[in-house]
Design an enzyme around this catalytic site. Structure first.
Site, PDB file in Angstrom:
ATOM      1  N   CYS A 188       0.829  -1.193   0.000  1.00 53.50           N
ATOM      2  CA  CYS A 188       0.000   0.000   0.000  1.00 53.50           C
ATOM      3  C   CYS A 188       0.875   1.259   0.000  1.00 53.50           C
ATOM      4  O   CYS A 188       0.693   2.157  -0.827  1.00 53.50           O
ATOM      5  CB  CYS A 188      -0.935  -0.013   1.194  1.00 53.50           C
ATOM      6  N   TYR A 189       1.829   1.322   0.914  1.00 53.94           N
ATOM      7  CA  TYR A 189       2.718   2.487   0.958  1.00 53.94           C
ATOM      8  C   TYR A 189       3.484   2.659  -0.359  1.00 53.94           C
ATOM      9  O   TYR A 189       3.558   3.766  -0.894  1.00 53.94           O
ATOM     10  CB  TYR A 189       3.703   2.368   2.113  1.00 53.94           C
TER      11      TYR A 189
END
Lengths: 353, 353, 353, 353
Positions: free
Chosen positions: B154-155
């Site tokens: 996600c990051y």
């Protein structure tokens, strides 16, 4: 022991609310007058039901009349917007009343910088040289002798306390500093506006005023003084869906001196710098601060995290924006100005959870 | 039109939940099996009451048996922890089933880097060269031909999309990049642990894993490829008291080329880079992204903010960590792998407020 | 003045945390030992960083050994689950130590009722007749003479204080009472479990344990005593996405006596009933309580709202579940048991916002 | 297939926002005009950045001119405050445009009741007899033939769906019904006001308008029709610190007929009543609804919980106040009015978490 009468100009905002809470528990101060143009004639508990059955709840709400305030108060807290504070501060000081101003009006020493960032000329420039920047760890002695204290901004309090030991000791470069700051919504004030409605703030997150927040010159003024050289920073504020609290993640480059200290040495440098300053807590290795750990208190928690992969020193500093970043710091300054211990009425344990 | 049967290994976490939501609205996929060792024998609506009266709610929950899955599914999503995904991916692929792996197991091309950051050897290294990194804007063509896609973290999704145009075009320095990232709590998973209890996350804010988060090498791998030179970053994750959403504030130094473009030119460079990629929205001047503006969608909103005082380019990028950062991106990859339009089932308007 | 040494059995939960906070500000108590099987050997600030630079932070964490506790403490607070408190209470009391038990173990006078609602026999029934129910407004005199106080449940505290004046004075029917109660998540404890993860509680709302919550018999026991007749209630708990606070909306039918009083008379009856009890604040007409107005305090705010259309009296009562509903009330009881003023260490202004 | 042009009067509030979201995903409707006096001249994505790269984001924002709207739209949604909707509804209807009014203006059949609860006379009484109350499960046939639909209030939707089967079948008494309702803050609207600022709503809970909320007569009107006898209720609204969702806990007394059915029979009566109505989900024994389980959808989840100790039937009903309680129900009504399936564009899986 006799109580010292103090006043509060501007009681309807969150900093006014927080001052009322802190003065309720103060051993020596007595809030004798709180002003509000819209609510005058009432007592505080009429507008703040949470103060019922509290001493402070019976404080009268009055017009903001400097003469009347001067008759009753030894010291007055100004919790009004910037601009509005200037004339009131002058009027009170002219009548011999000590003033702690929570607005930005007396923080910037250079009136040109004020004009540039606040888009208006400073109307009481003669007071600027008397005003003391109210960061007690830094200017405690001067505050004790001051009659006008400029209470620091919330963001600057967290940023300056986080960077001071590193800059003062040459541990990090004065160039390229980044301050990525996140604040609770009480920092946006209590004015009715769509942007801070519950549904516009909860369950979301955003940056704002990137590169142009008015706390920038305040931060740079104090860091430059500490570093003895002009310091320019990137300061980026963000809005957190929480009531209170500021967390600043600060990115710096270690100097050779800083690198030589190593992780333990860097932490010890910070701990040594703040020895004797009980409100600043330098955390041990492996521990990172959280805003709730300082909730409702004067504590500033600081973690010092070197990153050897990148040669950076990361500093995480946390305060309660309403207490340490505004009203609590104002009480601490008033304590010093009136000869009381710095922590009178401020030895509070954080409210957890 | 006939539906394409797909499976889901690991349904009890938040990414499994989100996959169920997205597959419910998908025009071509049919979720025919979802696995959970603890809940098998039920149908999905028994463990997820929100799926009652939904097609997906009747999907059977079964044992994670690759042979049985291979018989029923053309493609399987793996939503299990890293480590656990390796063997399952190998077993499914050996049976001719296409796989989108949401874990970290096939994201890092170098098994030594995997070993270093995940503290365990990679057990299926022969699959690494076949695995395609599933960022559709970047590797869309390869994804369409892949049988094993490593769904990005996600990051990294937010960071890479934010930095790609600047690094690919030499607009910013490859040195000294800072990625200050903030994520909602669903990113921490659905495992019972004290640290993510409601009272430990709400009304507070904290950094974590500073300098040692496992998404760091993934970000550096892709940025280095984009920049054609090794890129080392400071990546600092923080935990937001919100359900979904990641906002990354990225600090770079403008190169002379970048400076020459000016604010409008920089924004145009970004807009041009992402022309034809409808899921990426480059915001106009004066507008900053918010996590809620992409809630439940594949959108990545990006603001490009030059700061001439400091010579920096600030980039703010925002995604929904569960949708774009995990399950939605997995569906997009599956779309490409099975010959469907990228946005099949993913043309969703953000849920506001 | 010499400090009175007190102990705390079970420090890792939210009530233990809150006791630590309150004891930090107490003028006479000194926390000399806190027990935890998993954390012993540390001091409190090691497990609660928010207590660094606080007196209480240096309190040693020890094994829960009654003999050792008895040597050091005049009074011990038990903040352990029901069942576990029984033996510890007996052991401490046998050694002459006063006990405030925050669990449910000594609240129900009838051991058969305990067995029925808690699914286990009571193992220390001989102590039940000595135990005093620790609601200070109701049993203050008995508490002062007690050596074992059963600290009330959080829901019962709000419900009983809300209904007491009406039932004691025959203003409402003893039949058909509905208590619709809503509590913050700290009431669910600090145990790691999926159901109270942040993402399972935030931005949502639910009822739980309808018709079978264990606080029901405790409420009925005390209301029956007040009404001098058996009272059976519908008690419905709900989980709020907030840290602290209980709000109970109580529905009763006015008796002819109640109706005759009218709105003002009903409020005056309540105000008169609680005159001299500063912790209970009966609100004026038109004002309704909010959980934040009592945050971190002992206040119970009550609104009395007759509805003439339906002949009902609605009562809204609000407390802080951790302070008034648990640890603060425990300190108040300890104050009385040790000859101190009820409000020693408890005169706190609510934390707003 | 050709799209049907629809308009929206009043786009700046939360119901307007939600309509924009739902129309984006609608297979047949096309939003061709949205009105706002303050924002006209823009397109929707200018005021709602979350709609960028969405079809609906390009919808023009225009003056609220009925003639212009009538030229372009077959149906118009009115999302303006009560009072303001009356004239616009009359003007549009006079031009042959179908209207779904989300305000309260056409919900109450008796203009005297309107005058009493809304403190103003009804100016378009002649339209009242044509207006159909837009609860699709109850009035689906009439809605399909209507040209003016009064979209139900959010609280009434949850309350009526919860009580309808019990009252229609004589399972509970028509006397003494209590509706304890809790709503998310989007129900309070998007107007700038202090009371709904983030810091005034988060981490707290309160009741409001006890005994005098304007949804009371609407609830009583429909329940009386269902029960064929006047029904008077206690309706108590509360403000939840969540974005969306209403949960109503409803207290009734079982009749002998209801008691005779037993727990399973009561649930079956509810399930049978709503068979064929897929948007209403009657939960199995032991399951209680949560607001998030219906987030962003048309679902109304209902639990039926008999309490044999007290002879009561508790009913818990949950909806999303913005979707089912306002804009989604408006779309459903528009579907029926224009000959489309009830669920066109509304078959959405709840957004979890």
């Amino acid at each position: 022991m006799e109580r010292i009468p103090v006043g509060l100009v501007g009681v309807t905002g969150y900093t006014g609310m927080e001052l009322a809470r802190l003065l309720e528990g103060h051993p020596r101060f007595e809030l004798v007058a709180a002003t509000s143009r819209t609510e005058c004639g009432k007592v505080l508990q009429d507008i703040y039901p949470f103060l019922r059955h509290c001493r402070t709840g019976l404080c009268p709400v009055v017009e903001p009349d400097p003469a009347a305030l001067a008759q009753r108060c030894e010291l007055v807290f100004l919790a009004v917007p910037h601009g509005a504070a200037q004339e009131m501060a002058a009027a009170l000081r002219g009548r011999g009343v000590k003033v702690v101003d929570l607005s930005a009006d007396f923080r910037l020493r250079d009136p040109e910088v004020y004009r540039e960032w606040y888009n208006q000329p400073h109307e009481q420039q003669h007071l600027l040289e008397d005003a003391v920047y109210g960061l007690p760890e830094m200017y405690g002695h001067a505050i004790a002798g001051a009659s006008l204290v400029a209470n620091p901004g919330c963001y600057p309090t967290a940023a300056i306390l986080g960077l001071w030991p590193a800059l003062a000791n040459g541990l990090v470069s004065t160039q390229g500093i980044v301050i990525d700051a996140k604040s609770g919504a009480s920092g946006a004030g209590r004015k009715a506006q769509t942007g801070t409605l519950f549904c516009e703030v909860t369950d979301t997150f955003r940056a704002y005023n990137l590169g142009r927040h008015r706390h920038t010159p305040e931060i740079e003024q104090e860091l430059s003084a500490v570093a003895s050289t002009p310091v320019v920073v990137n300061f980026s504020p963000h809005l957190l869906p929480i009531n209170r609290g500021i967390l600043s993640t600060i990115y710096t480059m270690l100097t050779p001196e800083g690198l030589a200290l190593g992780a333990d040495g860097l932490r010890q440098a910070y701990a040594g710098h703040y020895a004797g300053h009980a409100f600043v807590r330098v955390l041990p290795a492996g521990m990172l601060p959280e805003t709730r750990h300082v909730r409702g208190t004067m504590f500033c928690d600081i973690a010092v995290v070197p990153d050897l992969r990148t040669g950076r020193l990361l500093i995480v500093s946390v305060i309660d924006n309403l207490c340490r970043g505004a009203s609590g710091q104002a009480v601490a300054n008033a304590n010093l100005m009136l000869g009381l211990p710095l922590d009178a009425g401020l030895s509070l344990a954080p409210a957890m959870p």
